[in-house]
Design an enzyme around this catalytic site. Structure first.
Site, PDB file in Angstrom:
ATOM      1  N   HIS A 134      -7.412  -5.504   6.155  1.00 28.35           N
ATOM      2  CA  HIS A 134      -7.002  -6.724   6.860  1.00 28.35           C
ATOM      3  C   HIS A 134      -7.941  -7.002   8.032  1.00 28.35           C
ATOM      4  O   HIS A 134      -7.731  -7.955   8.782  1.00 28.35           O
ATOM      5  CB  HIS A 134      -5.587  -6.580   7.427  1.00 28.35           C
ATOM      6  CG  HIS A 134      -4.494  -6.510   6.400  1.00 28.35           C
ATOM      7  ND1 HIS A 134      -4.458  -7.332   5.309  1.00 28.35           N
ATOM      8  CD2 HIS A 134      -3.375  -5.738   6.338  1.00 28.35           C
ATOM      9  CE1 HIS A 134      -3.360  -7.062   4.601  1.00 28.35           C
ATOM     10  NE2 HIS A 134      -2.699  -6.097   5.198  1.00 28.35           N
ATOM     11  N   SER A 165       6.472 -15.457   4.642  1.00 30.61           N
ATOM     12  CA  SER A 165       6.372 -14.154   3.979  1.00 30.61           C
ATOM     13  C   SER A 165       6.265 -13.028   5.013  1.00 30.61           C
ATOM     14  O   SER A 165       6.930 -11.996   4.904  1.00 30.61           O
ATOM     15  CB  SER A 165       5.149 -14.162   3.061  1.00 30.61           C
ATOM     16  OG  SER A 165       5.060 -12.962   2.347  1.00 30.61           O
TER      17      SER A 165
HETATM   18  P1  A3P Z   1       6.450 -13.865  -0.666  1.00 28.53           P
HETATM   19  O1  A3P Z   1       6.983 -13.141   0.515  1.00 28.53           O
HETATM   20  O2  A3P Z   1       6.200 -15.324  -0.384  1.00 28.53           O
HETATM   21  O3  A3P Z   1       7.251 -13.673  -1.904  1.00 28.53           O
HETATM   22  P2  A3P Z   1       0.824  -9.097   0.528  1.00 28.53           P
HETATM   23  O4  A3P Z   1       0.599  -8.507  -0.827  1.00 28.53           O
HETATM   24  O5  A3P Z   1      -0.434  -9.587   1.170  1.00 28.53           O
HETATM   25  O6  A3P Z   1       1.644  -8.216   1.373  1.00 28.53           O
HETATM   26  O7  A3P Z   1       1.633 -10.439   0.286  1.00 28.53           O
HETATM   27  C1  A3P Z   1       2.951 -10.391  -0.199  1.00 28.53           C
HETATM   28  C2  A3P Z   1       3.253 -11.698  -0.841  1.00 28.53           C
HETATM   29  O8  A3P Z   1       2.638 -11.755  -2.128  1.00 28.53           O
HETATM   30  C3  A3P Z   1       4.747 -11.864  -1.081  1.00 28.53           C
HETATM   31  O9  A3P Z   1       4.998 -13.256  -1.019  1.00 28.53           O
HETATM   32  C4  A3P Z   1       4.881 -11.310  -2.487  1.00 28.53           C
HETATM   33  O10 A3P Z   1       6.066 -11.693  -3.138  1.00 28.53           O
HETATM   34  C5  A3P Z   1       3.640 -11.882  -3.134  1.00 28.53           C
HETATM   35  N1  A3P Z   1       3.231 -11.126  -4.328  1.00 28.53           N
HETATM   36  C6  A3P Z   1       3.237  -9.788  -4.502  1.00 28.53           C
HETATM   37  N2  A3P Z   1       2.795  -9.479  -5.732  1.00 28.53           N
HETATM   38  C7  A3P Z   1       2.509 -10.630  -6.345  1.00 28.53           C
HETATM   39  C8  A3P Z   1       2.035 -10.950  -7.666  1.00 28.53           C
HETATM   40  N3  A3P Z   1       1.792 -10.013  -8.539  1.00 28.53           N
HETATM   41  N4  A3P Z   1       1.862 -12.253  -7.956  1.00 28.53           N
HETATM   42  C9  A3P Z   1       2.108 -13.222  -7.052  1.00 28.53           C
HETATM   43  N5  A3P Z   1       2.575 -12.988  -5.803  1.00 28.53           N
HETATM   44  C10 A3P Z   1       2.773 -11.697  -5.447  1.00 28.53           C
END
Ligand code: A3P
Length: 323
Positions: A134, A165
């Site tokens: 990050h 999120s």
């Molecule tokens: P939401 O909270 O909007 O559902 P990160 O991976 O950077 O921590 O981000 C998490 C976000 O990505 C969450 O969004 C999560 O649900 C979504 N996410 C995780 N896996 C995913 C996938 N395979 N496809 C699409 N979105 C995904």
């Protein structure tokens, strides 16, 4: 003194009191370190990462601002790069390991576990190595930015969904004893830019500008575009990483298999992602919430939307980037 501050090296203990600070979401204070807001216990690992990490030309770095779809991009990148090692999706590592385990973060999993200047042993990492981070572009290790041909894939997300999120995540993983972070307060911090690795606009623009200046070095992607046509972007990732899909692979459905393996629906239901843990306090399940575009309409008031629109318009004006 907080627990985080106590565990710092002398170098960081001396530095931190000199840095501007603001109230944090999950820690008492975030500190303005190298131009971005940082948890105090991440400063030492990032320092060590900058000093020590030696990138190889074949390395792949998956970079994001938190909650932009890191988990998804890590899974997709891992699946694309390793598709010849795991041709069948039946015994694929992504079925039994969370993507954050397969693609470790520099600042937490790799350098976060070290005591000060200890050197992590990366000799066992299977090539082609894939790492996550990050950390904003200017603060990446020099060997990544300038001294190697390693590739960076950056994923950004619209700042509305990104905020919701992040806010939901923080409240889910917080200690039970910690107070709930109110939406309004979190939103003010998002708008002021005082969030981990923020301001979000600097984070996004740093990688965006680099992707324009050096398109062979940085591939800039948007979560919404991936949601719209992930097959296209899986192909694009293969090309960018110098391992394009052959016609045979395309016609035999290799891209579709990768898309399916990494889909939100598939990953969320895996045992490892329902019950496994990322860290002591964070369960893997928290990385899978809704995975939708536009969920922010259920949380943000019209005045919040107006305010964030103005900030986006102002910060991204002239950049060629819009949300
Ligand atoms: P939401 O909270 O909007 O559902 P990160 O991976 O950077 O921590 O981000 C998490 C976000 O990505 C969450 O969004 C999560 O649900 C979504 N996410 C995780 N896996 C995913 C996938 N395979 N496809 C699409 N979105 C995904």
């Amino acid at each position: 003194q907080s627990r985080e501050e106590e565990s710092l090296s002398r170098e960081c203990k001396e530095l931190i009191p000199t840095l501007p600070r603001e109230k944090g979401w999950t820690v008492r204070y975030l500190y303005l370190f190298q131009g971005f807001w940082c948890n105090p216990h991440r400063i030492q690992p990032i320092y060590t990462f900058q000093k020590q990490f030696q990138a190889k030309d074949s390395d792949v770095i998956v970079a994001t601002y938190p909650k932009s779809g890191t988990t998804w991009l890590k899974a997709l990148t891992f699946a694309v790069v390793n598709r010849h090692n795991f041709p069948s999706s039946e015994n694929h590592p992504l079925l039994t390991s969370n993507p954050h385990h397969l693609v470790p973060f520099f600042e937490t999993s790799i350098y976060g576990e070290m005591i000060h200047d200890q050197i992590p042993d990366l000799s066992n990492v299977i090539e082609r190595r894939i790492f996550g981070t990050h950390v904003p572009f200017p603060s990446l290790a020099k060997s990544i930015k300038d001294n190697s041909k390693c590739k960076i894939i950056y994923l950004c997300r619209n700042p509305f969904d990104n905020f919701v999120s992040l806010w939901m995540f923080v409240n889910k993983v917080k200690l039970e004893s910690a107070p709930t972070l109110m939406l309004e307060e979190a939103f003010e911090m998002h708008c002021n830019g005082t969030t981990r690795y923020g301001p979000f606009w600097n984070h996004i623009l740093g990688y965006w500008k680099e992707s324009i200046a050096r398109p062979e070095k940085v591939l800039f992607l948007k979560y919404e575009d991936l949601k719209d046509d992930v097959n296209f972007y899986v192909k694009r990732v293969g090309e960018f990483l110098g391992c394009p899909f052959t016609h045979e692979e395309e016609s035999s459905g290799v891209i579709e298999d990768i898309v399916q393996l990494c889909s939100f629906e598939k990953m969320k239901e895996l045992e490892v992602n329902k019950c496994g843990t990322f860290t002591r306090d964070v369960g893997n399940k928290h990385f899978f919430r809704k995975g939708e575009v536009g969920d922010w309409v259920n949380y943000l008031s019209p005045s919040m939307v107006e305010k964030l629109c103005k900030i986006i318009e102002e910060k991204f004006r002239g950049s060629g980037l819009s949300f």
